[in-house]
Write a protein that holds these residues in place. Structure first.
Motif, short mmCIF file in Angstrom:
data_model
loop_
_atom_site.label_atom_id
_atom_site.label_comp_id
_atom_site.label_asym_id
_atom_site.label_seq_id
_atom_site.Cartn_x
_atom_site.Cartn_y
_atom_site.Cartn_z
N SER A 12 -8.85 5.88 10.86
CA SER A 12 -7.54 5.50 10.33
C SER A 12 -6.83 6.74 9.80
O SER A 12 -7.42 7.81 9.66
CB SER A 12 -7.71 4.49 9.20
N ALA A 13 -5.56 6.54 9.48
CA ALA A 13 -4.77 7.64 8.92
C ALA A 13 -5.40 8.12 7.61
O ALA A 13 -5.57 9.33 7.39
CB ALA A 13 -3.34 7.18 8.69
N TRP B 43 -8.53 10.15 8.21
CA TRP B 43 -8.26 11.56 8.52
C TRP B 43 -7.99 12.35 7.25
O TRP B 43 -8.51 13.44 7.05
CB TRP B 43 -7.05 11.68 9.46
N ARG B 44 -7.16 11.76 6.38
CA ARG B 44 -6.78 12.49 5.16
C ARG B 44 -7.98 12.71 4.25
O ARG B 44 -8.15 13.78 3.67
CB ARG B 44 -5.69 11.71 4.43
N VAL C 187 -10.15 15.43 6.05
CA VAL C 187 -9.58 16.74 6.31
C VAL C 187 -8.98 17.39 5.06
O VAL C 187 -9.19 18.57 4.82
CB VAL C 187 -8.50 16.63 7.41
N ALA C 188 -8.27 16.60 4.28
CA ALA C 188 -7.47 17.21 3.21
C ALA C 188 -8.30 17.74 2.06
O ALA C 188 -7.99 18.75 1.46
CB ALA C 188 -6.47 16.20 2.69
#
Lengths: 72, 763
Positions: free
Chosen positions: A53-54, A57-58, A61-62
């Motif tokens: 999901s979005a 990813w965050r 990754v973030a």
């Protein structure tokens, strides 16, 4: 006629082309330190199951790699 | 898994159960049959088994074609297709619910191309072309993750924009506070930071206390006015009640005693008399006196007494209103007591009292004293309001400063997150593009290689399959033509070239799938291939067959059959079967396909060979072999219009030097099949002997000739046997004729089981 299956993995289980692509992507992201080794496992699982999901990813990754690994 | 047998019953032309056995160890089956003999029926059966539907009747204007799938006169439920393999039997049968498969795990994957469909992929619009290949480049899971990644990036961009905007908003608010405070110090942020050091909790407690006391005071304020109104109302209502009571008493004095009771009786009499047209007796005393005006008299008395009734109602209503007004007044007192208590409670709380005015006089016990008290409290109240405002501003300042720092932090975090996600997206996109590109490149290369096999040196092999970047689900096919790239082949290629291109694309795609588990079925696709390319298409098909679990090619191309019969094809790799004439009663029939050499051997092996037949067949076989040898070694034969040379011309054309040099190495496995044994056979003795007795062929095997009466049958058999020996030496039943010079030292056949020496004719 017996044929020798063309296996692509060392485990003996054939990978689909898409799985190979996912493995390649995760490998590249890991090498670029965009995800950590631990996050890579989760990323690969989620991409393989089509559940990335979005927010996923965050989360992967973030967060700075060191912080994320320390938190786990 | 190896195919053993296919059985088809009641499907299309299979009016009697049809059985197609598959030759052991051969994964290519070529089915030859003239049109209408049942080739497509076999393909239909396989398609029904593998795909649960038959498509050969599509696009024929038949509408729903299912009703035509069964044999004429049969029911659909009689349709059966059974495939036996080394792993078991997979059977397709048809019920009202549809096609049912027994042992579905053995169900074969069928890739079927029919003559009518060869151009479908080329002629389809790009989106439909994409459908045909999407299975090979389906990266749906990656695309979903990529879409989520794009959303993440979009979210971050939006959040970043919002955070920056909120930082500015926070700054504006803080600057506003700063200006209100007279813009002290070097800037709003520094000032706000200093002021925000105040301990917030105590401020919030004091604000709450001030809010409570101010609320309690506010609630007391309306009581004086409400009290005055309530008192006035009660007084007015009491006065009105007294007046109404007096009026009623006066009215009552004007009527006789007991009037109230009489009123009820009169109303009852009025209701009773009303429907009676002529009153004849009093309803009370039953007297008949004065009955003529009884109704009128009752009505008059009722009318008179109704006034009294009205007066009574007014009195009662006024009394009620007076009572209610009194109760309202009492209620007001009660509420006042509660408001006093609330104020006293708020006043007693200690949190609000720092640095503000305090009212020392308690709230008066009665409302009458309240106005004076409220007036005395006004100054303190204003002080409280100002203090609350000051304290609230500090709280807001702190909150604004906290929000500012929070938003600055978020903006910083998002500013780092955004390029990171963008970089990740770049990696994912590039990897996906590269993957799809590689797959398409591989397919394109394979198509090009296949096409080059069929059209060598024509410069048409640069076939490109590529996705339209703007529309991801759109496949373009481009080719080189006339030295120019990127042209649509449909615009420049001939029909025959397009057909072979369609075939090559189909095979390349079928190979791309799980070809080892796929049965490739090509139904009469050679028909539209022009003559010069047919041999190369056949060669290409032979080679490609090795990539699949099994291949079944049907054809009515006659030369293919002849080449098989003469062993020109790689018969060792394929199983060549022929279909006889189809009839409704006889159904699809196998008639076998016997090579000419085998026919000769069969004729010879009989107990009483027919001399004429044996000689005739041997002569033809010998001509074929001499034709081969003279071509290979470029032997001189007389030129003649038309075709065909006699044995008398062919045999002498093999010179003595060549004849002496001709020998064949026959390579075969030994009994243990562990080692190859080589036997060298010199051809000179056979050819010389045949040259001596070549007339036997004409005398016994070609014409009616009385000279043949002089010959012994054994002469003819001897001639045929020599031909058979020469054929056995020269030709391998499975691997054909030694046509290849790739070794550089001899001619060899496809399996290298025959090596013909020399490579060149001795000079």
């Amino acid at each position: 006629v017996d044929e020798t299956p063309d296996f692509n993995t060392t485990s003996g289980v054939a990978m689909s082309p898409t799985d190979e692509l996912i493995a390649s992507i995760v490998d590249q992201l890991t090498k670029l330190s965009l995800v950590t080794a631990r996050a890579a496992t989760e990323l690969r699982e989620k991409m393989t199951t089509g559940s990335m999901s979005a927010q996923g990813w965050r989360d992967l990754v973030a967060t700075p790699a060191t912080t994320r690994d320390a938190a786990k | 898994m190896t195919m053993r047998q296919l059985e088809i019953d009641s499907v299309r032309g299979a009016s009697v159960p049809f059985v197609l056995p598959f030759a052991k160890g051969k994964r290519l089956t070529i089915i030859y049959g003239e049109n209408g003999n049942g080739k497509t029926t076999i393909c239909d059966g396989l398609e029904l088994l593998g795909k649960g539907a038959i498509t050969s009747l599509d696009d024929r204007g038949l509408g729903k074609t299912a009703r035509y799938e069964q044999t004429l006169g049969r029911k659909r439920e009689q349709m059966v297709v059974r495939l036996t393999t080394t792993d078991g039997i997979c059977c397709a049968s048809v019920t009202k619910a549809g096609v049912e498969i027994d042992n579905s795990e053995l169900r074969p994957t069928i890739a079927i191309l029919r003559r009518a469909s060869m151009l479908k992929l080329l002629e389809a619009d790009p989106a439909k072309r994409y459908e045909a290949i999407k299975g090979f480049i389906d990266v749906g899971r990656v695309e979903r993750a990529e879409d989520a990644l794009r959303k993440a990036l979009k979210d971050v961009e939006a959040e970043s924009k919002l955070a920056v905007s909120q930082v500015q908003g926070n700054l504006d608010i803080l600057t506003g506070f700063w200006h209100t405070a007279g813009a002290p110090g070097s800037g709003a942020l520094q000032w706000a930071s200093q002021h925000a050091n105040t301990e917030t909790e105590s401020i919030q407690r004091q604000v709450a206390g001030l809010q409570a006391i101010r609320t309690a005071l506010t609630e007391l304020a309306p009581f004086p006015a409400a009290y005055d109104l309530a008192v006035a109302t009660a007084q007015a209502a009491g006065h009105a009640a007294q007046q109404a009571a007096a009026a009623y008493r006066a009215a009552l004095e004007n009527v006789a005693t007991g009037t109230e009771e009489i009123m009820d009786i009169l109303h009852a009499a009025q209701r009773y008399l009303s429907p009676i047209a002529e009153v004849t007796a009093c309803p009370l005393c039953l007297s008949g006196d004065k009955t003529e005006d009884l109704k009128a008299s009752v009505d008059l008395r009722v009318e008179a007494l109704d006034g009294l009734k009205t007066t009574r109602s007014v009195r009662d209503k006024a009394a009620k209103e007076a009572l209610a007004a009194q109760k309202d007044l009492e209620s007001l007192h009660s509420r006042y007591d509660l408001a006093r208590d609330k104020f006293a409670h708020a006043h007693a709380a200690p949190e609000w009292k720092a640095n503000v005015s305090i009212i020392r006089v308690p709230v008066p016990p009665t409302i009458e004293g309240l106005p004076a008290w409220l007036a005395s409290a006004r100054t303190a109240s204003e002080d409280w309001e100002q203090k609350e405002g000051e304290l609230t501003a500090v709280v807001s300042l702190k909150a604004g400063l906290a929000s500012y720092h929070q938003n600055v932090s978020a903006a910083d975090r998002l500013a780092k997150e955004e390029p990171c996600l963008r970089q990740v997206l770049g990696v994912v996109e590039s990897a996906r593009h590269a993957f799809v590109g590689e797959v398409l490149q591989a397919i394109s290369s394979d198509v090009g290689a296949l096409y080059e096999e069929v059209h060598p040196g024509e410069g048409l092999s640069r076939i490109i399959l590529q996705l339209d970047e703007a529309r991801r689900s759109s496949l373009q096919i481009e080719a080189r033509f006339g030295g120019q790239d990127d042209l649509p082949p449909m615009a420049y290629f001939s029909q025959s070239h397009l057909d072979t291109l369609g075939l090559c694309i189909f095979i390349a795609l079928a190979k791309r799938g799980d070809s080892r588990s796929t049965i490739l079925v090509l139904d009469d696709v050679l028909t539209s291939v022009d003559e010069p390319h047919v041999d190369r298409v056949i060669e290409m098909l032979y080679r490609q067959a090795q990539h699949f679990q099994h291949c079944i090619f049907t054809t009515h191309y006659g030369p293919w059959r002849q080449k098989y019969r003469w062993g020109f094809l790689k018969t060792g790799d394929c199983d060549f079967v022929e279909l006889g004439s189809w009839t409704l009663d006889g159904g699809v029939k196998l008639v076998g396909a016997v090579p000419e050499l085998e026919r000769l051997r069969k004729l010879l092996s009989g107990p009483d060979p027919d001399v004429q037949s044996v000689c005739s067949k041997a002569g033809v076989v010998l001509e074929a072999m001499l034709n081969f040898l003279t071509l290979q070694y470029q032997c001189p034969v007389p030129r003649r219009v038309g075709s065909g040379y006699t044995l008398g011309e062919l045999l002498p054309s093999v010179s003595k030097k060549l004849k002496d040099a001709l020998k064949v190495e026959v390579l075969a496995a030994d009994a243990s099949e562990m080692q190859v044994v080589t036997q060298t056979i010199a051809l000179e003795p056979i050819l010389s002997e045949l040259d001596k007795i070549r007339n036997v062929r004409n005398l016994s095997g070609a014409h009616f000739n009385e000279l043949s009466f002089e010959l012994l049958d054994s002469d003819a058999i001897h001639f045929a046997q020599l031909v058979a020996d020469l054929a056995s030496a020269l030709i391998d039943d499975d691997h054909g004729w030694p046509k290849s010079d790739k070794s550089g030292s001899h001619w060899s056949n496809s399996g290298d089981t025959r090596r013909l020496h020399p490579l060149k004719k001795p000079s």
